[in-house]
Design a protein around this motif. Structure first.
Motif, PDB file in Angstrom:
ATOM      1  N   ALA A 403     -32.039  24.557 -14.792  1.00 33.05           N
ATOM      2  CA  ALA A 403     -31.987  23.659 -15.945  1.00 33.05           C
ATOM      3  C   ALA A 403     -33.351  23.039 -16.220  1.00 33.05           C
ATOM      4  N   LEU A 404     -34.045  22.612 -15.162  1.00 32.86           N
ATOM      5  CA  LEU A 404     -35.375  22.011 -15.326  1.00 32.86           C
ATOM      6  C   LEU A 404     -36.352  23.022 -15.903  1.00 32.86           C
ATOM      7  N   ALA A 405     -36.314  24.251 -15.395  1.00 29.60           N
ATOM      8  CA  ALA A 405     -37.203  25.298 -15.897  1.00 29.60           C
ATOM      9  C   ALA A 405     -36.940  25.573 -17.377  1.00 29.60           C
ATOM     10  N   THR A 406     -35.674  25.582 -17.759  1.00 30.26           N
ATOM     11  CA  THR A 406     -35.311  25.831 -19.162  1.00 30.26           C
ATOM     12  C   THR A 406     -35.801  24.707 -20.058  1.00 30.26           C
ATOM     13  N   VAL A 407     -35.574  23.471 -19.632  1.00 30.51           N
ATOM     14  CA  VAL A 407     -35.994  22.306 -20.423  1.00 30.51           C
ATOM     15  C   VAL A 407     -37.512  22.312 -20.608  1.00 30.51           C
ATOM     16  N   LEU A 408     -38.246  22.566 -19.523  1.00 32.63           N
ATOM     17  CA  LEU A 408     -39.714  22.579 -19.612  1.00 32.63           C
ATOM     18  C   LEU A 408     -40.198  23.743 -20.474  1.00 32.63           C
ATOM     19  N   GLY A 409     -39.528  24.898 -20.364  1.00 33.06           N
ATOM     20  CA  GLY A 409     -39.916  26.044 -21.187  1.00 33.06           C
ATOM     21  C   GLY A 409     -39.721  25.756 -22.668  1.00 33.06           C
ATOM     22  N   ILE A 410     -38.597  25.137 -23.017  1.00 36.35           N
ATOM     23  CA  ILE A 410     -38.331  24.762 -24.412  1.00 36.35           C
ATOM     24  C   ILE A 410     -39.365  23.757 -24.896  1.00 36.35           C
ATOM     25  N   ALA A 411     -39.669  22.766 -24.060  1.00 35.94           N
ATOM     26  CA  ALA A 411     -40.630  21.724 -24.443  1.00 35.94           C
ATOM     27  C   ALA A 411     -42.019  22.315 -24.669  1.00 35.94           C
ATOM     28  N   LEU A 412     -42.450  23.175 -23.758  1.00 34.77           N
ATOM     29  CA  LEU A 412     -43.780  23.784 -23.906  1.00 34.77           C
ATOM     30  C   LEU A 412     -43.845  24.652 -25.163  1.00 34.77           C
ATOM     31  N   ASN A 413     -42.786  25.360 -25.470  1.00 31.55           N
ATOM     32  CA  ASN A 413     -42.780  26.211 -26.658  1.00 31.55           C
ATOM     33  C   ASN A 413     -42.890  25.384 -27.940  1.00 31.55           C
ATOM     34  N   LEU A 414     -42.275  24.200 -27.931  1.00 27.91           N
ATOM     35  CA  LEU A 414     -42.307  23.347 -29.121  1.00 27.91           C
ATOM     36  C   LEU A 414     -43.612  22.570 -29.237  1.00 27.91           C
ATOM     37  N   ILE A 415     -44.229  22.242 -28.103  1.00 22.38           N
ATOM     38  CA  ILE A 415     -45.402  21.380 -28.096  1.00 22.38           C
ATOM     39  C   ILE A 415     -46.715  22.161 -28.212  1.00 22.38           C
TER      40      ILE A 415
END
Length: 425
Positions: A403-415
């Motif tokens: 879950a943490l990896a997914t959240v960080l991956g989504i955040a990095l893609n958006l930022i």
């Protein structure tokens, strides 16, 4: 009226119904695959494993019904709630766990209504291939260390017998998958488990006494509100378990992404993410009402779909019915429960690897450019955090590595910008 899509590249597509004998064998294969993990959760928590089998079967049937029989997913006991359930069991007993399970189901229902209102088009923006591919790889490889440890260690001690059983099971299963044809070619996992079990018997690492001692008929110790206990309000259960629903939702979406790839469909659109969340939530409520732990979709069974190329929901439904029946048959439950860890590990090496390879395939097919720093960084963070096991813990709440990896991956893609300054120069 448009003709419904049929995937001709698989042995059985989602709505294809197998003949009786193959149907039974294929369903038993899924049953064996999910059994170990599904009964392990209640054992760790202190709940009757028979109830977990019944609740997983009922939950899966509810899920298949709500999703209109369009998604071949099996729901088993969720590991995400173990710490919270153990805490509640030690303080307030099962009624608190039941209330927590029902609450998590209600959280799913609320989110389902929100998704139905706003749609799921946002999924394509926050989950592009560069995020989806590595996340699917994490789903497959995240439990690789556990599988390896179970193949090597016997009560904490390195055991060459365990290792040999795991490798023989894996090798036999690969052989079956590659060289058997006809009906036998459709059940390599089941045959691999049987062959591995027989080899484990020869190696003397199977305890058959529980099978001998078990009764043929055993009524599970159901925990039903107003029948077995008088329900009351447990604020601690709600506070402890409700937030974890958002963690399992991440796993839910991740498994849907894998299934989308395998079946060549988009389940976020049809039957819709709102329906998949609704089905999962209702399944958790059913589990809480009969005395089982919360349920979630199983990556192991998705691995079986990938290897056998049998995607029929009738096979999944058959496994669910068998699970309910098995919950009442003591000797059969004891037999499957006696399958040693190295046999399951030998199978897991293949199943988890197949899921990981599906993620890699997404990156290849979408021609992801890893010369772009943004893509390289997103994939790197997701893979290392997800496979490395980094998690966030606050009291009884745990944000799993996946879950943490997914959240960080989504955040990095958006930022992150599409091109770094050095690339622009």
């Amino acid at each position: 009226m448009a003709k419904e899509f049929h995937n001709d590249d698989v042995v059985l597509d989602i709505k294809d119904k197998p003949k009786a004998l193959p149907w039974l064998g294929l369903s038993i294969q899924h049953l064996f695959t999910m059994f170990g993990a599904t009964v392990l959760v209640p054992i760790l928590v202190g709940i009757d494993p028979g109830i977990a089998l019944v609740s997983s079967g009922l939950g899966t049937l509810v899920y298949l019904t709500v999703t209109k029989g369009k998604i071949p997913a099996y729901l088993g006991s969720s590991f995400a709630f173990i710490a919270a359930m153990k805490l509640l069991m030690s303080t307030d007993g099962y009624p608190a766990i039941a209330q927590g399970a029902i609450t998590t189901g209600l959280v799913y229902l609320i989110v389902s209504l929100v998704v139905k209102k706003i749609g799921s088009a946002w999924m394509d923006k926050i989950l592009p291939p560069i995020v989806v591919g590595p996340v699917i790889m994490v789903i497959g490889l995240g439990l690789a260390a556990n599988a390896a440890n179970n193949a090597m260690f016997n009560d904490g001690q390195y055991d060459y017998k365990f290792l040999l059983v795991a490798l023989v099971t894996m090798g036999i299963t690969i052989f079956f998958n590659m060289f058997l044809k006809g009906f036998l070619g459709l059940i390599p996992i089941l045959l691999g488990i049987i062959a591995g079990y027989l080899f484990a018997l020869l190696m003397g690492i199977v305890d058959t006494q529980p099978i001998i001692d078990a009764a043929w008929f055993a009524l599970p110790n159901f925990e039903i509100p107003f029948v077995n206990y008088e329900p009351k309000f447990y604020l601690s259960a709600i506070i402890t378990m409700a937030p974890i629903a958002f963690v399992t939702m991440t796993e839910h979406i991740g498994h849907l992404m894998v299934l989308n790839k395998l079946t060549k469909r988009n389940f976020f659109q049809d039957p819709g993410l709102n329906r998949t969340l609704l089905g999962d939530g209702l399944a958790q409520i059913v589990a809480g009402l009969v005395g089982g732990p919360p349920v979630t979709s199983y990556g192991e069974n998705i691995g079986v779909l990938a290897i056998t190329r049998v995607h029929s929901v009738f096979v999944i439904g058959g496994a669910a019915v068998l699970a309910v029946i098995l919950g009442f048959v003591g000797k059969l439950s004891a037999l499957i429960l006696s399958i040693p860890n190295p046999v399951i590990s030998g199978i897991s090496f293949i199943l988890f690897g197949v899921i990981a390879a599906s993620g890699l395939k997404i990156l290849i097919e979408n021609k992801i450019d890893f010369d772009k720093k943004k893509n390289l960084l997103i994939a790197s963070v997701i893979l290392v955090i997800g496979i490395g096991g980094l998690y966030v813990e606050a009291g009884t709440f745990t944000l799993s590595a996946m879950a943490l990896a997914t959240v960080l991956g989504i955040a990095l893609n958006l930022i992150l910008p599409e091109t770094s300054r050095s690339e622009k120069a």
